[in-house]
Design a protein around this motif. Sequence first.
Motif, PDB file in Angstrom:
ATOM      1  N   GLU A 117       0.816  -1.221   0.000  1.00  0.00           N
ATOM      2  CA  GLU A 117       0.000   0.000   0.000  1.00  0.00           C
ATOM      3  C   GLU A 117       0.844   1.263   0.000  1.00  0.00           C
ATOM      4  O   GLU A 117       0.317   2.374   0.105  1.00  0.00           O
ATOM      5  N   LYS A 118       2.176   1.071  -0.096  1.00  0.00           N
ATOM      6  CA  LYS A 118       3.147   2.169  -0.180  1.00  0.00           C
ATOM      7  C   LYS A 118       3.110   3.093   1.041  1.00  0.00           C
ATOM      8  O   LYS A 118       3.432   4.294   0.949  1.00  0.00           O
ATOM      9  N   GLU A 119       2.722   2.527   2.172  1.00  0.00           N
ATOM     10  CA  GLU A 119       2.777   3.296   3.411  1.00  0.00           C
ATOM     11  C   GLU A 119       4.169   3.235   4.043  1.00  0.00           C
ATOM     12  O   GLU A 119       4.520   4.072   4.878  1.00  0.00           O
ATOM     13  N   VAL A 120       4.931   2.260   3.635  1.00  0.00           N
ATOM     14  CA  VAL A 120       6.325   2.139   4.037  1.00  0.00           C
ATOM     15  C   VAL A 120       7.041   1.417   2.912  1.00  0.00           C
ATOM     16  O   VAL A 120       6.418   0.662   2.154  1.00  0.00           O
ATOM     17  N   SER A 121       8.316   1.658   2.778  1.00  0.00           N
ATOM     18  CA  SER A 121       9.066   0.979   1.723  1.00  0.00           C
ATOM     19  C   SER A 121       9.805  -0.223   2.290  1.00  0.00           C
ATOM     20  O   SER A 121      10.091  -0.299   3.489  1.00  0.00           O
ATOM     21  N   SER A 122      10.115  -1.173   1.400  1.00  0.00           N
ATOM     22  CA  SER A 122      10.928  -2.309   1.814  1.00  0.00           C
ATOM     23  C   SER A 122      12.275  -1.822   2.336  1.00  0.00           C
ATOM     24  O   SER A 122      12.810  -2.367   3.307  1.00  0.00           O
ATOM     25  N   ALA A 149      12.545 -20.248  -3.186  1.00  0.00           N
ATOM     26  CA  ALA A 149      11.112 -20.126  -2.885  1.00  0.00           C
ATOM     27  C   ALA A 149      10.849 -18.980  -1.912  1.00  0.00           C
ATOM     28  O   ALA A 149       9.845 -18.268  -2.043  1.00  0.00           O
ATOM     29  N   LEU A 150      11.741 -18.789  -0.952  1.00  0.00           N
ATOM     30  CA  LEU A 150      11.609 -17.650  -0.038  1.00  0.00           C
ATOM     31  C   LEU A 150      11.691 -16.334  -0.802  1.00  0.00           C
ATOM     32  O   LEU A 150      10.913 -15.401  -0.556  1.00  0.00           O
ATOM     33  N   GLN A 151      12.611 -16.265  -1.747  1.00  0.00           N
ATOM     34  CA  GLN A 151      12.752 -15.046  -2.544  1.00  0.00           C
ATOM     35  C   GLN A 151      11.531 -14.825  -3.426  1.00  0.00           C
ATOM     36  O   GLN A 151      11.055 -13.690  -3.564  1.00  0.00           O
ATOM     37  N   ARG A 152      11.000 -15.888  -4.004  1.00  0.00           N
ATOM     38  CA  ARG A 152       9.785 -15.742  -4.829  1.00  0.00           C
ATOM     39  C   ARG A 152       8.600 -15.284  -3.985  1.00  0.00           C
ATOM     40  O   ARG A 152       7.689 -14.614  -4.496  1.00  0.00           O
ATOM     41  N   ALA A 153       8.609 -15.632  -2.706  1.00  0.00           N
ATOM     42  CA  ALA A 153       7.526 -15.203  -1.818  1.00  0.00           C
ATOM     43  C   ALA A 153       7.615 -13.729  -1.460  1.00  0.00           C
ATOM     44  O   ALA A 153       6.706 -13.192  -0.824  1.00  0.00           O
ATOM     45  N   GLY A 154       8.713 -13.072  -1.877  1.00  0.00           N
ATOM     46  CA  GLY A 154       8.844 -11.636  -1.664  1.00  0.00           C
ATOM     47  C   GLY A 154       9.833 -11.233  -0.591  1.00  0.00           C
ATOM     48  O   GLY A 154      10.103 -10.040  -0.402  1.00  0.00           O
ATOM     49  N   PHE A 155      10.373 -12.201   0.152  1.00  0.00           N
ATOM     50  CA  PHE A 155      11.319 -11.869   1.211  1.00  0.00           C
ATOM     51  C   PHE A 155      12.607 -11.272   0.639  1.00  0.00           C
ATOM     52  O   PHE A 155      13.080 -11.679  -0.427  1.00  0.00           O
ATOM     53  N   ILE A 156      13.196 -10.372   1.397  1.00  0.00           N
ATOM     54  CA  ILE A 156      14.530  -9.858   1.122  1.00  0.00           C
ATOM     55  C   ILE A 156      15.457 -10.422   2.194  1.00  0.00           C
ATOM     56  O   ILE A 156      15.272 -10.150   3.387  1.00  0.00           O
ATOM     57  N   ILE A 157      16.425 -11.204   1.779  1.00  0.00           N
ATOM     58  CA  ILE A 157      17.307 -11.879   2.737  1.00  0.00           C
ATOM     59  C   ILE A 157      18.380 -10.900   3.202  1.00  0.00           C
ATOM     60  O   ILE A 157      19.143 -10.358   2.387  1.00  0.00           O
ATOM     61  N   ILE A 158      18.456 -10.683   4.515  1.00  0.00           N
ATOM     62  CA  ILE A 158      19.373  -9.671   5.049  1.00  0.00           C
ATOM     63  C   ILE A 158      20.569 -10.280   5.782  1.00  0.00           C
ATOM     64  O   ILE A 158      21.479  -9.549   6.178  1.00  0.00           O
ATOM     65  N   GLU A 200      15.239  -2.303  -3.865  1.00  0.00           N
ATOM     66  CA  GLU A 200      14.983  -1.258  -4.858  1.00  0.00           C
ATOM     67  C   GLU A 200      14.475  -1.864  -6.164  1.00  0.00           C
ATOM     68  O   GLU A 200      13.705  -1.238  -6.899  1.00  0.00           O
ATOM     69  N   ALA A 201      14.913  -3.083  -6.461  1.00  0.00           N
ATOM     70  CA  ALA A 201      14.507  -3.744  -7.708  1.00  0.00           C
ATOM     71  C   ALA A 201      13.201  -4.520  -7.563  1.00  0.00           C
ATOM     72  O   ALA A 201      12.713  -5.101  -8.545  1.00  0.00           O
ATOM     73  N   LEU A 202      12.629  -4.507  -6.396  1.00  0.00           N
ATOM     74  CA  LEU A 202      11.441  -5.310  -6.114  1.00  0.00           C
ATOM     75  C   LEU A 202      10.233  -4.820  -6.925  1.00  0.00           C
ATOM     76  O   LEU A 202       9.957  -3.623  -6.987  1.00  0.00           O
ATOM     77  N   VAL A 203       9.546  -5.743  -7.529  1.00  0.00           N
ATOM     78  CA  VAL A 203       8.333  -5.439  -8.281  1.00  0.00           C
ATOM     79  C   VAL A 203       7.169  -6.202  -7.650  1.00  0.00           C
ATOM     80  O   VAL A 203       7.265  -7.402  -7.390  1.00  0.00           O
ATOM     81  N   ASP A 204       6.076  -5.498  -7.387  1.00  0.00           N
ATOM     82  CA  ASP A 204       4.909  -6.123  -6.768  1.00  0.00           C
ATOM     83  C   ASP A 204       4.205  -7.021  -7.784  1.00  0.00           C
ATOM     84  O   ASP A 204       3.593  -6.556  -8.735  1.00  0.00           O
ATOM     85  N   GLN A 205       4.340  -8.322  -7.572  1.00  0.00           N
ATOM     86  CA  GLN A 205       3.645  -9.304  -8.409  1.00  0.00           C
ATOM     87  C   GLN A 205       2.703 -10.153  -7.556  1.00  0.00           C
ATOM     88  O   GLN A 205       2.409 -11.295  -7.901  1.00  0.00           O
ATOM     89  N   GLY A 206       2.257  -9.562  -6.460  1.00  0.00           N
ATOM     90  CA  GLY A 206       1.337 -10.256  -5.570  1.00  0.00           C
ATOM     91  C   GLY A 206       2.019 -11.145  -4.547  1.00  0.00           C
ATOM     92  O   GLY A 206       1.354 -11.969  -3.900  1.00  0.00           O
ATOM     93  N   GLN A 207       3.331 -10.980  -4.348  1.00  0.00           N
ATOM     94  CA  GLN A 207       4.058 -11.815  -3.395  1.00  0.00           C
ATOM     95  C   GLN A 207       3.480 -11.635  -1.979  1.00  0.00           C
ATOM     96  O   GLN A 207       3.254 -10.516  -1.520  1.00  0.00           O
ATOM     97  N   THR A 208       3.291 -12.726  -1.306  1.00  0.00           N
ATOM     98  CA  THR A 208       2.690 -12.689   0.034  1.00  0.00           C
ATOM     99  C   THR A 208       3.523 -11.874   1.009  1.00  0.00           C
ATOM    100  O   THR A 208       2.975 -11.135   1.842  1.00  0.00           O
ATOM    101  N   PHE A 209       4.844 -11.977   0.908  1.00  0.00           N
ATOM    102  CA  PHE A 209       5.737 -11.308   1.861  1.00  0.00           C
ATOM    103  C   PHE A 209       6.560 -10.225   1.156  1.00  0.00           C
ATOM    104  O   PHE A 209       7.768 -10.107   1.359  1.00  0.00           O
ATOM    105  N   LEU A 210       5.879  -9.424   0.376  1.00  0.00           N
ATOM    106  CA  LEU A 210       6.514  -8.404  -0.448  1.00  0.00           C
ATOM    107  C   LEU A 210       7.420  -7.486   0.374  1.00  0.00           C
ATOM    108  O   LEU A 210       6.953  -6.731   1.233  1.00  0.00           O
ATOM    109  N   GLY A 211       8.741  -7.583   0.130  1.00  0.00           N
ATOM    110  CA  GLY A 211       9.692  -6.654   0.728  1.00  0.00           C
ATOM    111  C   GLY A 211      10.009  -6.868   2.178  1.00  0.00           C
ATOM    112  O   GLY A 211      10.653  -6.019   2.806  1.00  0.00           O
ATOM    113  N   VAL A 212       9.599  -7.995   2.751  1.00  0.00           N
ATOM    114  CA  VAL A 212       9.808  -8.243   4.185  1.00  0.00           C
ATOM    115  C   VAL A 212      11.233  -8.759   4.425  1.00  0.00           C
ATOM    116  O   VAL A 212      11.679  -9.692   3.754  1.00  0.00           O
TER     117      VAL A 212
END
Length: 484
Positions: A15-20, A103-112, A54-66
């Motif tokens: 919802e763009k209230e915070v960025s990844s 699979a974790l990456q496809r789910a939207g996670f960013i590995i830190i 920064e390269a993340l694109v919203d494709q409906g990933q459950t954990f987008l940018g987490v």
Amino acid sequence: MDDLSALQMAKLVREKEVSSRELILDAFKRIDEKNEALNAVISQRQEKALQESEALVDQGQTFLGVPLLIKGLGQSLAGESSTAGSRLLRQQVASQTNFFVQALQRAGFIIIGQTNVPEFGFKNITDSKLYGNAHNPWNLDYQPGGSSGGAAASVAAKLVPIAAGSDGGGSIRIPSSFSGLVGLKPTRGRVPVGPSDWRSWQGAAIDFGLTRNISDTAALLDSLQTFQTAAVFQVPPFKSGFLAGLAKPLPKLKIAFSDVSPVGTPVSDEAKQAVHQAVHFLEEQGHEVEEASPDVNGVDLMETYYQMNAGETAAMMEDLAIGFQRPIKKDEVEPLTWALSETGKHISAADYSHALSKWDAAGYVMDQFLDDFDLYLTPTTAWPAPKVGDPLISPENQQKLAIIESFSPSAQQQLIYDQWLPALTRSPFTQQANLTGQPAISLPTHVTQDGLPLGIQFLAKKGDEMKLLRIGKLFENADQFKRL
């Protein structure tokens, strides 16, 4: 933002209230503030993580940018360290990203980064010589457990909402019990494996994650469940969805329970109390609860488990010797690793085959038992977390490990059992589900008089994680969870 669940974080990003990027920087800030005391995080990848966000694109990933931490054992990410908690591998870098991490990456996670583990994941505490002891956020004098101890400490301390772990004998559920978390071990074959390891510990070990709530657990299982045609073990996908299934009413269940150790070791009064509190709660909710346990020889089953450990370690050491193009020296690995390898050299193919047959027989007994009961309730661990510095091995057996080459094959196997007995006494309830392939979950429902968490465990039939998640949601909705 540290109180947000992973699903809440993803919603804010979508919802763009915070960025990844903001979530990632906030996670690194908490790591900087807390990790010196916890020793939970062993590597960080801040620049790469920010680039990926920064390269993340919203494709409906459950954990987008987490932001997510992966385990420093068996969860390879190309270009990152791959030490398995061992000094022998301290310079190793992963050449590929395995299918679970993909699979974790496809789910939207960013590995830190990566979390602390005992060497090769052999212990229910986290105390590797390479990285040192991990510490429990509930009380820094105590262990968070193992082998996913760094993951447990990271989630309990709210560094991240979810951390990836793996479970070969309780290595997700034990630290979840010790650290006040939700810890699910899925059905064997439920989540991705490969491409280099298709039957980790002959199917006993499986990757998943540690969380603070049931919804994140269910959504993670939705994101990771798979059907790999190349996989050795498979389970049909749950097509209607685990997260969606939490909204459905829970039918009245028939639940078996036991607070008796399957290997005859003592069980603390606190662990018994945790189970009986759960029994009382379940009865109040209208479920039928009966004291019963499956007819499985727990000691015999543990002996076969240790035979597998020894055989697999001997094979691993042979592979390492080939990779290093030289023999592995005794002082390059920890005493338990060496002892298992030496013992494994004398495990015959017939012994190994018989061991796996006993696993299958136990799996049949458990399946039949769960024809009569919907779920099976036990303590997760028989005792709360041990103190940091407690090796969970007697000095006498520690000395024997150092000279295990001089023992006969039968004496070697007996020593492996004996040296592990203090650790097994802490957590005798978790291994069975690994050997039978069934799903099991630890729920954080109890805190001891000393202020340490202690979990309860439910087992279900293969493929029936939905029942485990729904029973977990029942406890959570009734404020039965005890968390930091």
